[in-house]
Design an enzyme around this catalytic site. Structure first.
Site, PDB file in Angstrom:
ATOM      1  N   LYS A 112     -20.625  36.908  42.905  1.00  0.00           N
ATOM      2  CA  LYS A 112     -19.789  36.553  41.756  1.00  0.00           C
ATOM      3  C   LYS A 112     -20.303  37.145  40.457  1.00  0.00           C
ATOM      4  O   LYS A 112     -19.533  37.477  39.568  1.00  0.00           O
ATOM      5  CB  LYS A 112     -19.678  35.030  41.614  1.00  0.00           C
ATOM      6  CG  LYS A 112     -18.798  34.385  42.670  1.00  0.00           C
ATOM      7  CD  LYS A 112     -18.325  33.015  42.220  1.00  0.00           C
ATOM      8  CE  LYS A 112     -17.421  32.371  43.253  1.00  0.00           C
ATOM      9  NZ  LYS A 112     -17.004  31.018  42.894  1.00  0.00           N
ATOM     10  N   LYS A 194     -10.162  38.086  52.458  1.00  0.00           N
ATOM     11  CA  LYS A 194      -9.824  36.673  52.615  1.00  0.00           C
ATOM     12  C   LYS A 194      -8.690  36.290  51.647  1.00  0.00           C
ATOM     13  O   LYS A 194      -8.660  36.771  50.526  1.00  0.00           O
ATOM     14  CB  LYS A 194     -11.105  35.885  52.299  1.00  0.00           C
ATOM     15  CG  LYS A 194     -10.991  34.392  52.317  1.00  0.00           C
ATOM     16  CD  LYS A 194     -12.343  33.767  51.971  1.00  0.00           C
ATOM     17  CE  LYS A 194     -12.314  33.226  50.553  1.00  0.00           C
ATOM     18  NZ  LYS A 194     -12.614  31.830  50.388  1.00  0.00           N
ATOM     19  N   LYS A 197      -7.767  31.957  46.188  1.00  0.00           N
ATOM     20  CA  LYS A 197      -7.086  31.333  45.046  1.00  0.00           C
ATOM     21  C   LYS A 197      -7.126  32.164  43.788  1.00  0.00           C
ATOM     22  O   LYS A 197      -6.212  32.148  42.990  1.00  0.00           O
ATOM     23  CB  LYS A 197      -7.842  30.044  44.684  1.00  0.00           C
ATOM     24  CG  LYS A 197      -7.315  28.811  45.279  1.00  0.00           C
ATOM     25  CD  LYS A 197      -7.831  27.617  44.516  1.00  0.00           C
ATOM     26  CE  LYS A 197      -8.974  26.908  45.192  1.00  0.00           C
ATOM     27  NZ  LYS A 197     -10.271  27.168  44.636  1.00  0.00           N
TER      28      LYS A 197
HETATM   29  P1  ATP Z   1     -11.772  31.108  45.114  1.00  0.00           P
HETATM   30  O1  ATP Z   1     -10.965  32.350  45.186  1.00  0.00           O
HETATM   31  O2  ATP Z   1     -11.678  30.390  43.809  1.00  0.00           O
HETATM   32  O3  ATP Z   1     -13.142  31.231  45.708  1.00  0.00           O
HETATM   33  P2  ATP Z   1     -10.753  29.971  47.543  1.00  0.00           P
HETATM   34  O4  ATP Z   1      -9.294  30.122  47.762  1.00  0.00           O
HETATM   35  O5  ATP Z   1     -11.682  30.826  48.321  1.00  0.00           O
HETATM   36  O6  ATP Z   1     -11.003  30.089  46.019  1.00  0.00           O
HETATM   37  P3  ATP Z   1     -12.345  27.549  47.616  1.00  0.00           P
HETATM   38  O7  ATP Z   1     -12.161  26.603  46.472  1.00  0.00           O
HETATM   39  O8  ATP Z   1     -13.572  28.382  47.644  1.00  0.00           O
HETATM   40  O9  ATP Z   1     -11.051  28.464  47.774  1.00  0.00           O
HETATM   41  O10 ATP Z   1     -12.226  26.783  48.967  1.00  0.00           O
HETATM   42  C1  ATP Z   1     -11.687  25.536  49.206  1.00  0.00           C
HETATM   43  C2  ATP Z   1     -11.685  25.333  50.698  1.00  0.00           C
HETATM   44  O11 ATP Z   1     -10.702  26.182  51.305  1.00  0.00           O
HETATM   45  C3  ATP Z   1     -13.021  25.694  51.369  1.00  0.00           C
HETATM   46  O12 ATP Z   1     -13.332  24.737  52.350  1.00  0.00           O
HETATM   47  C4  ATP Z   1     -12.762  27.047  51.983  1.00  0.00           C
HETATM   48  O13 ATP Z   1     -13.554  27.304  53.115  1.00  0.00           O
HETATM   49  C5  ATP Z   1     -11.278  26.963  52.324  1.00  0.00           C
HETATM   50  N1  ATP Z   1     -10.679  28.301  52.280  1.00  0.00           N
HETATM   51  C6  ATP Z   1     -10.541  29.066  51.191  1.00  0.00           C
HETATM   52  N2  ATP Z   1      -9.943  30.229  51.490  1.00  0.00           N
HETATM   53  C7  ATP Z   1      -9.692  30.192  52.817  1.00  0.00           C
HETATM   54  C8  ATP Z   1      -9.099  31.102  53.737  1.00  0.00           C
HETATM   55  N3  ATP Z   1      -8.630  32.263  53.349  1.00  0.00           N
HETATM   56  N4  ATP Z   1      -9.012  30.744  55.032  1.00  0.00           N
HETATM   57  C9  ATP Z   1      -9.477  29.566  55.434  1.00  0.00           C
HETATM   58  N5  ATP Z   1     -10.054  28.660  54.622  1.00  0.00           N
HETATM   59  C10 ATP Z   1     -10.172  28.958  53.334  1.00  0.00           C
END
Ligand code: ATP
Ligand code: LTN
Length: 327
Positions: A112, A194, A197
């Site tokens: 990050k 991946k 968000k």
């Molecule tokens: P950011 O982009 O802000 O890192 P993110 O979408 O990766 O956000 P997190 O807040 O890090 O989301 O994750 C919240 C939950 O959702 C975690 O348990 C994470 O493992 C799950 N998660 C996030 N993205 C995925 C994905 N693409 N597939 C499966 N699980 C996910």
């Protein structure tokens, strides 16, 4: 006595089907079996710059979507991290017990911080200490997280053990629980990345509040390959990702799914998948609309959530303060 589960989610963007399939659905399922606490981690969100108005709105939206997805606030606890001040105070105390060397090993910070270079906040480096405080305040036994968060939960475990060995038993030593395979949902336009968000590119991510037409358009445009056969195959990430999403929403077996699409084309799969996703999200979206029809309703639920968990946090922190000799 039920085991305690704690997990958190950042209000840093729009919740998507990756969050839903990889985390939220699992959180819903385990709420009857465990004593579950789910936290919208706004203090973690501000480790990177946020627009205050958007942050406040997203925090409530994420909490609302957790509840609309099936987390019952009468059974589990749902609250906003900054509503329980003990999180910040315990972070400071834990900071005094975490060697710099442990923190320097955290790979997420390395990734990050590369984007922000010298502008990166001190708090982003300290992110795992706040996460350890979240977990340790509530005598947590298990922490359901994605693979990327395992290292942070292990740090929480190490800190708990270190503190306990210096001061005597204070913290429950938590363990990470990683969801089984199939839970990692990839971006639709680039299945090697991946679904995430913080992505702003349209067409990448299916958000939980997307309209049926948006969902259809995004799925119809998803990147696949030039082959024909519809089969689960990790070497063909595009088609594999669509099949995994289908599998996760329908809960059908892989053979059954492959059988269903035998001799059919990618367009058939995409059309059917789009309807599956639209139908699966429709009840979540209508519950969300009901829940947010009165804007104060969600705030009341979140205040109740914080009131429910605060005594646990207060008790842990009082003990820690006493052990350390402050106050
Ligand atoms: P950011 O982009 O802000 O890192 P993110 O979408 O990766 O956000 P997190 O807040 O890090 O989301 O994750 C919240 C939950 O959702 C975690 O348990 C994470 O493992 C799950 N998660 C996030 N993205 C995925 C994905 N693409 N597939 C499966 N699980 C996910
Ligand atoms: N870092 C996590 C969110 C998070 C969390 C927690 C998860 C903050 N505090 C405590 C489990 C337990 C993430 O980005 N998914």
């Amino acid at each position: 006595m039920k085991k305690r589960v704690f997990s958190g989610i950042q209000p840093t963007g729009d919740l998507h089907i990756g969050n839903y399939l990889g985390a939220i659905q699992h959180w819903v399922k385990i709420q009857h079996e465990y004593d579950c606490i789910y936290c919208v981690v706004d203090l973690h969100a501000i480790t990177i710059p946020q627009d205050p108005r958007i942050l406040r709105a997203k925090t409530r939206e994420v909490a609302g979507l957790l509840i609309a997805s099936g987390i019952d606030p009468q059974i589990a606890s749902v609250f906003i991290q900054s509503h329980v001040h003990e999180h910040s105070e315990l972070t400071w105390i834990l900071n005094c017990f975490i060697p710099m060397g442990w923190m320097r090993r955290m790979t997420q910070f390395k990734e990050k911080s590369q984007k922000q270079k010298e502008e990166v906040s001190t708090a982003l480096f300290d992110y795992p200490a706040l996460m350890a405080a979240d977990i340790l305040l509530y005598n947590t036994d298990e922490v359901p997280v994605g693979e990327d968060q395992k290292q942070h939960v292990e740090l929480a475990r190490d800190v708990a053990q270190r503190f306990n060995s210096v001061y005597g038993d204070t913290f429950t030593v938590p363990k990470a629980v990683i969801a089984k395979t199939g839970a990692r949902i990839m971006a639709l336009d680039d299945p090697t990345q991946k679904m995430s968000k913080s992505e702003e590119q349209p067409g990448r991510v299916i958000n939980l509040l997307d309209s049926p037409d948006d969902i259809r358009n995004k799925i119809m445009r998803a990147t696949t390959d030039s082959l024909r056969e519809i089969r689960f195959d990790e070497d063909r990430p595009g088609i594999n990702n669509l099949l995994v999403i289908y599998e996760q929403f329908t809960r059908q077996g892989r053979e059954e799914i492959e059988g269903r699409f035998e001799g059919k084309g990618y367009v058939d799969l995409k059309r059917e998948l789009a309807e599956v996703v639209v139908e699966s999200l429709s009840p979540v979206q209508s519950r969300y609309r009901e829940l947010t029809a009165d804007p104060h309703h969600i705030d009341r639920l979140l205040a109740e959530g914080a009131d429910k968990v605060r005594p646990i946090a207060e008790k842990t922190l009082a003990r820690v303060r006493d052990m350390v000799g402050i106050g």
